[in-house]
Design a protein around this motif. Structure first.
Motif, PDB file in Angstrom:
ATOM      1  N   VAL A  30       0.856  -1.186   0.000  1.00 53.29           N
ATOM      2  CA  VAL A  30       0.000   0.000   0.000  1.00 53.29           C
ATOM      3  C   VAL A  30       0.893   1.236   0.000  1.00 53.29           C
ATOM      4  CG1 VAL A  30      -1.733   1.275   1.312  1.00 53.29           C
ATOM      5  CG2 VAL A  30      -1.883  -1.228   1.163  1.00 53.29           C
ATOM      6  N   GLU A  31       1.936   1.214   0.836  1.00 60.90           N
ATOM      7  CA  GLU A  31       2.829   2.356   0.966  1.00 60.90           C
ATOM      8  C   GLU A  31       3.677   2.579  -0.296  1.00 60.90           C
ATOM      9  OE1 GLU A  31       5.521   1.881   4.226  1.00 60.90           O
ATOM     10  OE2 GLU A  31       6.047   4.009   4.261  1.00 60.90           O
ATOM     11  N   LYS A  34       1.862   3.444  -3.696  1.00 63.74           N
ATOM     12  CA  LYS A  34       1.446   4.849  -3.707  1.00 63.74           C
ATOM     13  C   LYS A  34       2.642   5.764  -4.015  1.00 63.74           C
ATOM     14  CE  LYS A  34      -0.814   8.289  -0.844  1.00 63.74           C
ATOM     15  NZ  LYS A  34      -1.042   8.607   0.566  1.00 63.74           N
ATOM     16  N   THR A  38       3.094   8.182  -7.312  1.00 59.23           N
ATOM     17  CA  THR A  38       3.275   9.629  -7.168  1.00 59.23           C
ATOM     18  C   THR A  38       4.580  10.111  -7.810  1.00 59.23           C
ATOM     19  OG1 THR A  38       2.201   9.349  -5.026  1.00 59.23           O
ATOM     20  CG2 THR A  38       3.147  11.507  -5.469  1.00 59.23           C
TER      21      THR A  38
END
Ligand code: PMP
Length: 436
Positions: A30-31, A34, A38
């Motif tokens: 998840v970290e 992302k 970005t």
């Protein structure tokens, strides 16, 4: 009103989450997914190909969608679409040299991920210990904990390579005595992942024999995650632990169409094993997911029918894909070695792990930080250089996260242009370092 306010507050301070979720809320994917979304210009982080799935597979899906059988848009059998379980039984029956019953020895899942979840929920009880070999695909640990079990870790230990040569994933080995010491009457299962994510290690017959012997001696189950079974290089052979003496009855084999056919977004996976184990996995499955998308199962079934026909032939995707990936591996190995980020040459999988030591001076360490250095480095790299990779510490338990702080994992299942772009970033970085 004072009294009312008090009682409301009391109600709101009650924990809402179940106790089994304690301590497993963080998720590395998840970290880092992302962060990559970005900042990354080149993403060698999460394990998925950026090249297309094979035509025969996408054509099978198109046929299923537009063909005459509108029932492919409806529910199918809970434990697997009949054409898929039939061909999986045939295919794995052939590989294992045993007759498999499609209805009881095979179950289709939402990716290998749900297969793993079913295994832990079905086979691990409160207080049971589960042996996990480090480094490991990270979800094993929270999944064991969620089932009420206790993970027990045993490391692969690196042996230094001979005379300046690059290390191989084969240099990372279990210490037989240490492994044996982890087995006790509390041990319910061991998780084996060969070929291994993240190192790319392909366990040898001797290593598997040792694990098998301990499983039989202590009456322990084996959860065998074989999602990279076709991705083995340099003429190495993937050996299925279920084919070793005494192991079929105690092993669940886990596979993934995502990795097998380069279509990770389809999330079709499976388990193969004896009915005495699979019957309990079916209980978990029927009470959670119930069944997986029919149309994707239909297309995967056709993919396997093709592969069954072409088995071992040069046109087989299972022959072609590893050849292509081996080239990509060699390419990335060369460019990493060229800039001094020494790679550990993987024997299998999508991944390789590389030593970031020469680049550390650009990324200051923060003493006594909670975050392992490699994680800090990987975050810095994606933000400042646009290159995404995954820190090796993500594949270690909390207690061992700082054991190897100087390694990151790259995925090389990528188009040549992507690998070239990664190489360009690294070379430019190295030049900047040399001139500063
Ligand atoms: N096991 C291992 C070792 C993996 O690397 C992965 C995916 N990264 C999975 C299981 C999950 O596979 P799937 O995408 O089929 O759920």
């Amino acid at each position: 009103t004072h009294f009312l306010f008090h009682s409301l507050q009391a109600k709101m301070s009650r924990p809402v989450q179940a106790r089994r979720l304690e301590g497993i809320d963080k998720n590395i994917w998840v970290e880092f997914v992302k962060l990559a979304a970005t900042y990354s210009k080149v993403n060698l982080g999460q394990g998925f190909p950026d090249f297309p799935a094979p035509d025969f597979l996408t054509e099978a899906l198109t046929r299923a969608l537009g063909g005459g059988n509108h029932m492919l848009h409806q529910y199918t059998r809970a434990f697997g679409h009949p054409p898929l379980v039939k061909v999986l039984a045939q295919f794995f029956g052939k590989l294992l040299g045993r007759d498999l019953d499609p209805m009881t020895n095979v179950m289709v899942t939402v990716g290998a991920y749900q297969a793993l979840f079913c295994c832990f929920q079905a086979l691990v009880d409160e207080g049971d210990e589960v042996i996990i070999i480090e480094p490991f695909f990270d979800c094993y640990e929270p999944m064991v904990k969620m089932a009420g079990g206790t993970p027990v870790f045993v490391p692969l230990r690196p042996n230094p390579p001979k005379d300046g040569k690059l290390m191989s994933s084969a240099d990372w080995q279990l210490d037989p005595a240490e492994l044996a010491s982890k087995f006790s009457e509390k041990t319910k299962a061991i998780v084996l992942n060969s070929p291994n994510n993240p190192l790319g290690k392909v366990f040898s017959r001797e290593e598997l024999g040792l694990i098998a012997e301990l499983c039989v001696k202590h009456d322990v189950l084996c959860i065998s995650d074989e999602v990279y079974e076709w991705l083995v290089y340099d003429g190495k052979q993937h050996i299925r632990i279920a084919s070793l003496q005494g192991m079929w009855d105690r092993t669940v084999i886990i596979g993934s169409a995502g990795k097998t056919f380069s279509a990770t977004g389809w999330k079709v996976g499976w388990v193969v094993g004896p009915d005495r184990l699979l019957q309990h996995l079916r209980t978990v499955h029927q009470n959670s997911v119930y069944h997986c998308a029919t149309i994707a199962q239909e297309a995967v079934a056709q993919g396997f029918q093709r592969e069954l026909m072409l088995y071992g032939k040069p046109e087989s995707y299972f022959v072609q894909l590893p050849k292509e990936l081996q080239q990509k591996r060699d390419w990335l190995v060369q460019s990493l070695d060229g800039v001094g980020m020494k790679p550990i040459i993987p024997e299998g999988t999508y991944f390789l792990v590389a030593d970031i030591s020469p680049f550390k001076s650009d990324v200051p360490d923060v003493p006594n930080s909670d975050e392992p250095y490699d994680s800090r480095f990987a975050k810095w790299m994606v933000k400042n250089k646009g290159l995404a990779a995954i820190p090796l510490s993500a594949f270690y338990s909390e207690a061992h996260k700082n054991n190897y702080p100087n390694f990151i994992r790259f995925c090389f299942a990528k188009e040549e242009a992507t690998l070239k772009a990664a190489s360009d970033i690294l070379q430019k970085w190295k030049q900047e370092k040399n001139s500063s």
